[in-house]
Design an enzyme around this catalytic site. Structure first.
Site, PDB file in Angstrom:
ATOM      1  N   GLU A  98     -11.746  59.193  50.154  1.00 52.06           N
ATOM      2  CA  GLU A  98     -11.731  60.062  48.976  1.00 52.06           C
ATOM      3  C   GLU A  98     -10.682  59.604  47.966  1.00 52.06           C
ATOM      4  O   GLU A  98      -9.611  59.133  48.337  1.00 52.06           O
ATOM      5  CB  GLU A  98     -11.466  61.510  49.410  1.00 52.06           C
ATOM      6  CG  GLU A  98     -12.544  61.980  50.390  1.00 52.06           C
ATOM      7  CD  GLU A  98     -12.478  63.450  50.781  1.00 52.06           C
ATOM      8  OE1 GLU A  98     -13.482  63.947  51.292  1.00 52.06           O
ATOM      9  OE2 GLU A  98     -11.433  64.092  50.580  1.00 52.06           O
ATOM     10  N   CYS A 111      -5.127  59.578  42.469  1.00 54.17           N
ATOM     11  CA  CYS A 111      -4.565  59.569  43.820  1.00 54.17           C
ATOM     12  C   CYS A 111      -5.513  58.750  44.702  1.00 54.17           C
ATOM     13  O   CYS A 111      -6.666  59.129  44.895  1.00 54.17           O
ATOM     14  CB  CYS A 111      -4.459  61.021  44.294  1.00 54.17           C
ATOM     15  SG  CYS A 111      -3.861  61.196  45.971  1.00 54.17           S
ATOM     16  N   CYS A 118      -5.768  58.118  59.342  1.00 55.52           N
ATOM     17  CA  CYS A 118      -4.330  57.842  59.368  1.00 55.52           C
ATOM     18  C   CYS A 118      -3.829  57.984  60.796  1.00 55.52           C
ATOM     19  O   CYS A 118      -4.315  58.822  61.553  1.00 55.52           O
ATOM     20  CB  CYS A 118      -3.585  58.832  58.464  1.00 55.52           C
ATOM     21  SG  CYS A 118      -1.826  58.438  58.243  1.00 55.52           S
ATOM     22  N   CYS A 122       0.934  63.511  61.271  1.00 57.59           N
ATOM     23  CA  CYS A 122       1.741  64.620  60.749  1.00 57.59           C
ATOM     24  C   CYS A 122       0.997  65.933  61.028  1.00 57.59           C
ATOM     25  O   CYS A 122      -0.198  66.038  60.779  1.00 57.59           O
ATOM     26  CB  CYS A 122       2.003  64.454  59.257  1.00 57.59           C
ATOM     27  SG  CYS A 122       2.900  62.932  58.887  1.00 57.59           S
ATOM     28  N   CYS A 125      -1.199  67.880  58.198  1.00 54.73           N
ATOM     29  CA  CYS A 125      -2.095  67.113  57.303  1.00 54.73           C
ATOM     30  C   CYS A 125      -3.475  66.943  57.922  1.00 54.73           C
ATOM     31  O   CYS A 125      -3.594  66.554  59.086  1.00 54.73           O
ATOM     32  CB  CYS A 125      -1.476  65.741  57.019  1.00 54.73           C
ATOM     33  SG  CYS A 125      -2.517  64.681  55.981  1.00 54.73           S
ATOM     34  N   GLY A 171      -4.298  58.054  54.351  1.00 52.66           N
ATOM     35  CA  GLY A 171      -3.635  56.903  54.951  1.00 52.66           C
ATOM     36  C   GLY A 171      -2.162  56.776  54.645  1.00 52.66           C
ATOM     37  O   GLY A 171      -1.622  57.446  53.761  1.00 52.66           O
ATOM     38  N   GLU A 172      -1.504  55.921  55.423  1.00 51.19           N
ATOM     39  CA  GLU A 172      -0.098  55.599  55.220  1.00 51.19           C
ATOM     40  C   GLU A 172      -0.055  54.188  54.610  1.00 51.19           C
ATOM     41  O   GLU A 172      -0.310  53.203  55.299  1.00 51.19           O
ATOM     42  CB  GLU A 172       0.626  55.643  56.586  1.00 51.19           C
ATOM     43  CG  GLU A 172       2.005  55.016  56.614  1.00 51.19           C
ATOM     44  CD  GLU A 172       2.959  55.477  55.511  1.00 51.19           C
ATOM     45  OE1 GLU A 172       3.158  56.699  55.354  1.00 51.19           O
ATOM     46  OE2 GLU A 172       3.497  54.610  54.802  1.00 51.19           O
ATOM     47  N   SER A 225       8.048  61.150  52.162  1.00 54.14           N
ATOM     48  CA  SER A 225       7.639  62.450  52.698  1.00 54.14           C
ATOM     49  C   SER A 225       8.663  62.899  53.726  1.00 54.14           C
ATOM     50  O   SER A 225       8.588  62.524  54.887  1.00 54.14           O
ATOM     51  CB  SER A 225       6.248  62.324  53.337  1.00 54.14           C
ATOM     52  OG  SER A 225       5.299  62.063  52.332  1.00 54.14           O
ATOM     53  N   CYS A 346      -3.406  68.039  48.133  1.00 49.37           N
ATOM     54  CA  CYS A 346      -2.623  67.224  49.074  1.00 49.37           C
ATOM     55  C   CYS A 346      -2.921  67.634  50.503  1.00 49.37           C
ATOM     56  O   CYS A 346      -2.899  68.811  50.832  1.00 49.37           O
ATOM     57  CB  CYS A 346      -1.133  67.441  48.883  1.00 49.37           C
ATOM     58  SG  CYS A 346      -0.573  67.199  47.234  1.00 49.37           S
TER      59      CYS A 346
HETATM   60  N1  SAH Z   1       1.043  58.857  54.154  1.00 53.17           N
HETATM   61  C1  SAH Z   1       1.737  58.996  52.911  1.00 53.17           C
HETATM   62  C2  SAH Z   1       0.863  59.453  51.745  1.00 53.17           C
HETATM   63  C3  SAH Z   1      -0.146  60.534  51.970  1.00 53.17           C
HETATM   64  S1  SAH Z   1       0.036  62.209  51.658  1.00 53.17           S
HETATM   65  C4  SAH Z   1       2.880  59.923  53.065  1.00 53.17           C
HETATM   66  O1  SAH Z   1       3.044  60.510  54.126  1.00 53.17           O
HETATM   67  O2  SAH Z   1       3.684  60.035  52.149  1.00 53.17           O
HETATM   68  C5  SAH Z   1       0.781  62.647  50.187  1.00 53.17           C
HETATM   69  C6  SAH Z   1       1.691  63.885  50.379  1.00 53.17           C
HETATM   70  O3  SAH Z   1       0.956  65.081  50.739  1.00 53.17           O
HETATM   71  C7  SAH Z   1       2.690  63.644  51.490  1.00 53.17           C
HETATM   72  O4  SAH Z   1       3.955  64.050  51.095  1.00 53.17           O
HETATM   73  C8  SAH Z   1       2.144  64.545  52.575  1.00 53.17           C
HETATM   74  O5  SAH Z   1       3.135  64.864  53.503  1.00 53.17           O
HETATM   75  C9  SAH Z   1       1.631  65.727  51.800  1.00 53.17           C
HETATM   76  N2  SAH Z   1       0.729  66.578  52.584  1.00 53.17           N
HETATM   77  C10 SAH Z   1       0.007  66.249  53.658  1.00 53.17           C
HETATM   78  N3  SAH Z   1      -0.692  67.306  54.129  1.00 53.17           N
HETATM   79  C11 SAH Z   1      -0.415  68.334  53.311  1.00 53.17           C
HETATM   80  C12 SAH Z   1      -0.858  69.696  53.254  1.00 53.17           C
HETATM   81  N4  SAH Z   1      -1.730  70.176  54.142  1.00 53.17           N
HETATM   82  N5  SAH Z   1      -0.369  70.453  52.272  1.00 53.17           N
HETATM   83  C13 SAH Z   1       0.477  69.970  51.350  1.00 53.17           C
HETATM   84  N6  SAH Z   1       0.930  68.700  51.337  1.00 53.17           N
HETATM   85  C14 SAH Z   1       0.492  67.888  52.315  1.00 53.17           C
END
Ligand code: SAH
Length: 369
Positions: A98, A111, A118, A122, A125, A171-172, A225, A346
């Protein structure tokens, strides 16, 4: 560029300028032709060799034998009430990822995804729930941007429909460094998208060795993050913290900004989870941790997804948390929730990840790069 080497065409979206020049030189073509081709593709939005009118017919024919300019197939487009758009793009092999477009007053952010699923696991997420299927190629990463720019219309050169790019989709990015680095180069290259270095942001959960490599390889904005100011809590929310703890992470952040110009800062992302990481006491710990680092904090109200265990912090809690940080002179913003009616916010991106096999940190020995 002989017909013999034309079996599988190479997608030009996957080659940065150094690479494309090298391929041209190898084939006995002038390297500046590579620059011209890139300008056609990225500055003028040309996806067809025949439209490249300053290239000879003969060379265009050879190019078409050996290369292609191909975007993933669009499976679905959704438009949110707030104007956010989400595209589901089908990759070779059948998976889908996406890409989200977020127009705002004075800017428009794309974005982009860098992996199918991934492995970082976390807990808050939704992409993490899928595990990792595979890395995306440079071509697949860049094709998202080209596809978006073409779909949104506008002039590739002047009137920018996309002002900022963030690697905050699925993804990371630093776990797919080999493909992400050339993608960043194409975004920043004057013959590529020509984006300014402050408008391309790599977001990472904290893969320390690759933060250092990124620092050495290319100049781009970094978001980290963080989500918790102490190891016990961060271990739970962002499991990669068990490998690279907060102390190591902050040291890497310091190295990242060291020697860069004074305006350089890192944005620390902090998801606001009700009753988990949103107390004023934790805000004070966070302020202490960021101390005199060049830092901004971006508070992200949690976006729920099916099966998630968390709830979003109350608006008052988010406000109070931000006030504690601002009192310590840390610039703090709260991310506006965008596109949540189409699951484009996000942490809500899932694409279509086929593999049932789970490749997540908790199941496999950590294997990075
Ligand atoms: N893997 C990378 C980029 C992806 S996510 C990273 O971890 O930075 C982009 C941002 O959205 C990150 O800060 C992530 O922690 C946050 N995020 C992930 N799940 C979320 C959720 N359910 N609600 C709000 N932010 C979230």
């Amino acid at each position: 560029m002989t017909a013999a080497s034309a079996s599988t065409p190479v997608n030009l979206f996957g080659l940065d300028r150094t690479e494309l020049r090298a391929r041209f030189a190898e084939a006995g073509e002038k390297p500046f032709r590579a620059d011209q081709i890139m300008q056609w593709i990225y500055r003028r939005g040309q996806g067809d060799f025949d439209g490249m009118t300053n290239i000879s017919k003969d060379l265009r024919g050879k190019l078409a034998e050996r290369f292609e300019i191909r975007t993933p197939e669009l499976l679905a487009e959704q438009v949110s009430q707030d104007g956010t758009r989400k595209w589901v793009l089908r990759l070779d092999g059948g998976n889908a990822i996406e890409t989200v477009y977020i127009p705002e007053e004075g800017r428009a952010t794309l974005c982009i995804s860098s992996q199918v699923g991934c492995a970082m696991d976390c807990s808050f997420c939704s992409t993490a729930q899928q595990g990792l299927n595979r890395n995306m190629t440079t071509a697949e990463i860049i094709a998202q941007v080209w596809f978006a720019a073409r779909t949104l219309g506008g002039d590739f050169q002047n009137e920018r429909v996309i002002s900022n790019i963030v690697f905050m989709g699925m993804g990371e990015p630093l776990a797919n460094y080999g493909a992400v680095l050339p993608a960043i180069r194409i975004l920043l290259d004057d013959f590529g998208f020509g984006m300014s270095k402050r408008r391309v942001t790599v977001s990472t959960s904290g893969l320390v060795p690759f933060m250092d490599r990124l620092r050495g390889d290319v100049d781009t904005a970094l978001a980290v993050s963080l989500h918790a100011p102490n190891d016990a809590l961060r271990n739970e929310l962002v499991p990669i913290n068990r490998k690279y703890n907060i102390e190591e992470l902050m040291a890497a952040c310091r190295r990242y900004v060291e020697g860069k110009d004074r305006k350089t800062h890192i944005v620390y992302e902090y998801v606001m989870l009700d009753g988990v990481n949103d107390s004023p006491a934790l805000a004070r710990d966070l302020a202490k941790l960021l101390g005199n680092m060049p830092a901004k904090v971006n508070l992200i109200p949690f976006n729920p997804f099916p099966g998630s265990d968390y709830t979003r912090s109350k608006p008052e809690a988010i406000r109070a948390f931000g006030e504690v940080l601002r009192a310590k002179r840390i610039i703090t913003t709260t991310r506006k929730t965008r596109g949540d009616d189409i699951d484009a916010a996000c942490g809500q991106l899932v694409g279509r990840v086929q593999s049932k096999q789970k490749n997540r940190l908790r199941d496999i020995p950590v294997r990075l790069g």
